[in-house]
Design an enzyme around this catalytic site. Structure first.
Site, PDB file in Angstrom:
ATOM      1  N   ASN A  18      -5.195 -11.357 -14.453  1.00 45.23           N
ATOM      2  CA  ASN A  18      -6.000 -11.234 -13.223  1.00 45.23           C
ATOM      3  C   ASN A  18      -7.263 -11.381 -13.209  1.00 45.23           C
ATOM      4  O   ASN A  18      -8.190 -10.928 -14.194  1.00 45.23           O
ATOM      5  CB  ASN A  18      -5.596  -9.568 -13.252  1.00 45.23           C
ATOM      6  CG  ASN A  18      -6.173  -9.199 -11.859  1.00 45.23           C
ATOM      7  OD1 ASN A  18      -7.240  -9.494 -11.376  1.00 45.23           O
ATOM      8  ND2 ASN A  18      -5.445  -8.018 -11.280  1.00 45.23           N
ATOM      9  N   LYS A  21     -10.021  -8.646 -12.826  1.00 42.24           N
ATOM     10  CA  LYS A  21     -10.280  -7.730 -13.803  1.00 42.24           C
ATOM     11  C   LYS A  21     -11.027  -8.448 -14.580  1.00 42.24           C
ATOM     12  O   LYS A  21     -12.009  -7.810 -15.310  1.00 42.24           O
ATOM     13  CB  LYS A  21      -8.914  -7.155 -14.431  1.00 42.24           C
ATOM     14  CG  LYS A  21      -8.119  -6.448 -13.710  1.00 42.24           C
ATOM     15  CD  LYS A  21      -7.081  -5.927 -14.621  1.00 42.24           C
ATOM     16  CE  LYS A  21      -6.008  -4.929 -13.590  1.00 42.24           C
ATOM     17  NZ  LYS A  21      -4.939  -4.307 -14.523  1.00 42.24           N
ATOM     18  N   ASP A  78      -3.360  -0.528 -18.933  1.00 42.26           N
ATOM     19  CA  ASP A  78      -2.244  -0.107 -18.103  1.00 42.26           C
ATOM     20  C   ASP A  78      -2.721   1.059 -17.213  1.00 42.26           C
ATOM     21  O   ASP A  78      -3.331   1.720 -17.883  1.00 42.26           O
ATOM     22  CB  ASP A  78      -0.899   0.290 -19.116  1.00 42.26           C
ATOM     23  CG  ASP A  78       0.139   0.369 -18.020  1.00 42.26           C
ATOM     24  OD1 ASP A  78       0.365  -0.673 -16.985  1.00 42.26           O
ATOM     25  OD2 ASP A  78       1.267   0.902 -18.163  1.00 42.26           O
ATOM     26  N   SER A  79      -2.376   0.831 -16.057  1.00 43.11           N
ATOM     27  CA  SER A  79      -2.652   2.149 -15.245  1.00 43.11           C
ATOM     28  C   SER A  79      -2.118   2.439 -13.995  1.00 43.11           C
ATOM     29  O   SER A  79      -0.878   1.641 -13.941  1.00 43.11           O
ATOM     30  CB  SER A  79      -4.083   1.827 -14.502  1.00 43.11           C
ATOM     31  OG  SER A  79      -3.995   0.668 -13.809  1.00 43.11           O
ATOM     32  N   PHE A 161      -6.761  -1.558  -3.161  1.00 44.05           N
ATOM     33  CA  PHE A 161      -5.524  -2.056  -3.173  1.00 44.05           C
ATOM     34  C   PHE A 161      -4.328  -0.734  -3.737  1.00 44.05           C
ATOM     35  O   PHE A 161      -4.952   0.328  -3.875  1.00 44.05           O
ATOM     36  CB  PHE A 161      -5.456  -3.034  -4.445  1.00 44.05           C
ATOM     37  CG  PHE A 161      -5.554  -2.581  -5.664  1.00 44.05           C
ATOM     38  CD1 PHE A 161      -6.846  -2.357  -6.085  1.00 44.05           C
ATOM     39  CD2 PHE A 161      -4.621  -2.138  -6.843  1.00 44.05           C
ATOM     40  CE1 PHE A 161      -7.129  -1.595  -7.472  1.00 44.05           C
ATOM     41  CE2 PHE A 161      -4.796  -1.915  -8.092  1.00 44.05           C
ATOM     42  CZ  PHE A 161      -6.099  -1.446  -8.325  1.00 44.05           C
ATOM     43  N   GLY A 162      -3.082  -1.046  -3.716  1.00 45.39           N
ATOM     44  CA  GLY A 162      -2.164  -0.193  -4.457  1.00 45.39           C
ATOM     45  C   GLY A 162      -2.188   1.229  -3.483  1.00 45.39           C
ATOM     46  O   GLY A 162      -2.042   1.112  -2.440  1.00 45.39           O
ATOM     47  N   TYR A 163      -2.271   2.031  -4.089  1.00 48.70           N
ATOM     48  CA  TYR A 163      -2.050   3.528  -3.695  1.00 48.70           C
ATOM     49  C   TYR A 163      -3.661   4.084  -2.909  1.00 48.70           C
ATOM     50  O   TYR A 163      -3.548   5.182  -2.506  1.00 48.70           O
ATOM     51  CB  TYR A 163      -1.800   4.618  -4.701  1.00 48.70           C
ATOM     52  CG  TYR A 163      -0.310   4.217  -5.134  1.00 48.70           C
ATOM     53  CD1 TYR A 163       0.907   4.287  -4.646  1.00 48.70           C
ATOM     54  CD2 TYR A 163      -0.023   3.482  -6.300  1.00 48.70           C
ATOM     55  CE1 TYR A 163       2.244   4.399  -4.872  1.00 48.70           C
ATOM     56  CE2 TYR A 163       1.158   3.044  -6.768  1.00 48.70           C
ATOM     57  CZ  TYR A 163       2.240   3.493  -6.260  1.00 48.70           C
ATOM     58  OH  TYR A 163       3.487   3.161  -6.400  1.00 48.70           O
ATOM     59  N   ASP A 164      -4.709   3.248  -2.909  1.00 45.81           N
ATOM     60  CA  ASP A 164      -6.000   3.824  -2.532  1.00 45.81           C
ATOM     61  C   ASP A 164      -5.906   4.482  -1.099  1.00 45.81           C
ATOM     62  O   ASP A 164      -6.589   5.204  -0.869  1.00 45.81           O
ATOM     63  CB  ASP A 164      -6.968   2.488  -2.404  1.00 45.81           C
ATOM     64  CG  ASP A 164      -7.443   2.123  -3.936  1.00 45.81           C
ATOM     65  OD1 ASP A 164      -7.226   2.801  -4.857  1.00 45.81           O
ATOM     66  OD2 ASP A 164      -8.225   0.828  -3.975  1.00 45.81           O
ATOM     67  N   ARG A 190     -10.434   3.748 -13.837  1.00 45.94           N
ATOM     68  CA  ARG A 190     -10.650   2.474 -14.491  1.00 45.94           C
ATOM     69  C   ARG A 190     -12.145   2.316 -14.683  1.00 45.94           C
ATOM     70  O   ARG A 190     -12.486   1.960 -15.875  1.00 45.94           O
ATOM     71  CB  ARG A 190     -10.342   1.538 -13.439  1.00 45.94           C
ATOM     72  CG  ARG A 190     -10.044   0.003 -13.938  1.00 45.94           C
ATOM     73  CD  ARG A 190      -9.341  -1.113 -12.935  1.00 45.94           C
ATOM     74  NE  ARG A 190     -10.036  -2.123 -13.597  1.00 45.94           N
ATOM     75  CZ  ARG A 190      -9.276  -2.442 -14.696  1.00 45.94           C
ATOM     76  NH1 ARG A 190      -8.215  -2.052 -15.196  1.00 45.94           N
ATOM     77  NH2 ARG A 190      -9.658  -3.761 -15.242  1.00 45.94           N
TER      78      ARG A 190
HETATM   79  P1  IMP Z   1      -2.287  -2.134 -13.453  1.00 45.10           P
HETATM   80  O1  IMP Z   1      -1.801  -1.758 -14.463  1.00 45.10           O
HETATM   81  O2  IMP Z   1      -3.712  -1.977 -13.472  1.00 45.10           O
HETATM   82  O3  IMP Z   1      -1.672  -3.361 -12.895  1.00 45.10           O
HETATM   83  O4  IMP Z   1      -1.745  -1.150 -12.162  1.00 45.10           O
HETATM   84  C1  IMP Z   1      -0.461  -0.888 -11.877  1.00 45.10           C
HETATM   85  C2  IMP Z   1      -0.270  -0.276 -10.598  1.00 45.10           C
HETATM   86  O5  IMP Z   1      -0.917   0.801 -10.515  1.00 45.10           O
HETATM   87  C3  IMP Z   1      -0.906  -1.119  -9.541  1.00 45.10           C
HETATM   88  O6  IMP Z   1      -0.090  -2.047  -9.015  1.00 45.10           O
HETATM   89  C4  IMP Z   1      -1.101   0.009  -8.370  1.00 45.10           C
HETATM   90  O7  IMP Z   1       0.296   0.066  -7.555  1.00 45.10           O
HETATM   91  C5  IMP Z   1      -1.649   1.076  -9.164  1.00 45.10           C
HETATM   92  N1  IMP Z   1      -2.971   1.120  -9.304  1.00 45.10           N
HETATM   93  C6  IMP Z   1      -3.609   1.339 -10.539  1.00 45.10           C
HETATM   94  N2  IMP Z   1      -4.861   1.454 -10.393  1.00 45.10           N
HETATM   95  C7  IMP Z   1      -4.958   1.754  -9.191  1.00 45.10           C
HETATM   96  C8  IMP Z   1      -6.139   1.983  -8.173  1.00 45.10           C
HETATM   97  O8  IMP Z   1      -7.298   2.014  -8.674  1.00 45.10           O
HETATM   98  N3  IMP Z   1      -5.911   1.969  -6.665  1.00 45.10           N
HETATM   99  C9  IMP Z   1      -4.396   2.074  -6.345  1.00 45.10           C
HETATM  100  N4  IMP Z   1      -3.424   1.810  -7.138  1.00 45.10           N
HETATM  101  C10 IMP Z   1      -3.653   1.664  -8.571  1.00 45.10           C
END
Ligand code: IMP
Length: 207
Positions: A18, A21, A78-79, A161-164, A190
């Site tokens: 990514n 990142k 991982d998040s 993005f994601g769940y924001d 993060r």
């Molecule tokens: P990653 O491990 O950073 O790739 O995150 C895995 C998934 O967690 C992402 O695809 C999102 O669905 C969710 N996610 C992680 N961090 C965030 C954030 O800061 N905002 C919204 N969704 C998040």
């Protein structure tokens, strides 16, 4: 000078493809003299499976693997989102909560559907980010950032993005997608983990 004795500028591999990142970490380390490489610099390196049961297990697994392969100091993360009412789900499955493949909108729709009209007080959730710093297969430091809050009743906001669009951080009335990147970075899981990681990286290169 690298730890293995070869003359090179201090460099760090970020265990991700990514670019967003990578640039984020590069900005944070600006002026420190530490160069940030992404996995794009190691195209022959296959990706390990993210099949751990916890964020920490996944972060450690990736950091171990990539630091062994690249022989550079490596940071892997991982998040995801953990919702109390769902006993910690979507957790490590955050990216593919609604099945594979799925969009961010699919995941948000599924989450809002599962919580239904549950009252605000029972919609607690937290974002978690674990970052593992490893050197040639061995742990240097593991950092964790969390951001608590609750799940909204509908999607709101256009940033992020994601769940924001469905996450309202504690002390706010707006979602992460409404408050924008600068405010989000100050309080996000993060942002917190990254600032701790910066300290650990600089300490590593000082020694
Ligand atoms: P990653 O491990 O950073 O790739 O995150 C895995 C998934 O967690 C992402 O695809 C999102 O669905 C969710 N996610 C992680 N961090 C965030 C954030 O800061 N905002 C919204 N969704 C998040």
């Amino acid at each position: 000078m690298r730890r293995d004795g070869s003359a090179a500028e201090p460099s760090l591999v970020l265990g991700t493809k990514n670019e967003h990142k990578r640039r984020e970490l590069e900005r944070l380390l600006k002026g420190s003299g530490v160069k940030v490489l992404s996995l794009k610099s190691f195209p022959e390196c296959p990706e390990p499976k993210e099949n751990g049961k916890t964020f920490e297990a996944n972060a450690r697994k990736k950091a171990t693997y990539y630091s062994r392969h690249t022989r550079f100091l490596t940071l892997a993360d991982d998040s995801g989102l953990s919702v109390s009412y769902l006993k910690g789900k979507p957790g490590v499955l955050s990216a593919r909560f609604a099945g594979e493949p799925c969009s961010y909108a699919d995941n948000n729709r599924k989450l809002l559907g599962l919580l239904g009209s549950l009252p605000s007080a029972r919609r607690q959730a937290k974002f978690v980010c674990v970052m593992a710093l490893y050197d040639r297969g061995l742990p240097v430091k593991v950092l964790r950032g969390e951001c608590t809050g609750r799940i909204s009743f509908s999607e709101k906001g256009r940033n992020g993005f994601g769940y924001d669009p469905v996450f309202i951080p504690k002390g706010f009335k707006k979602t992460f997608a409404e408050i924008g990147p600068a405010a989000k970075n100050k309080i996000s899981h993060r942002g917190k983990a990254l600032r701790l990681a910066k300290k650990a990286i600089l300490a590593y290169f000082k020694n």
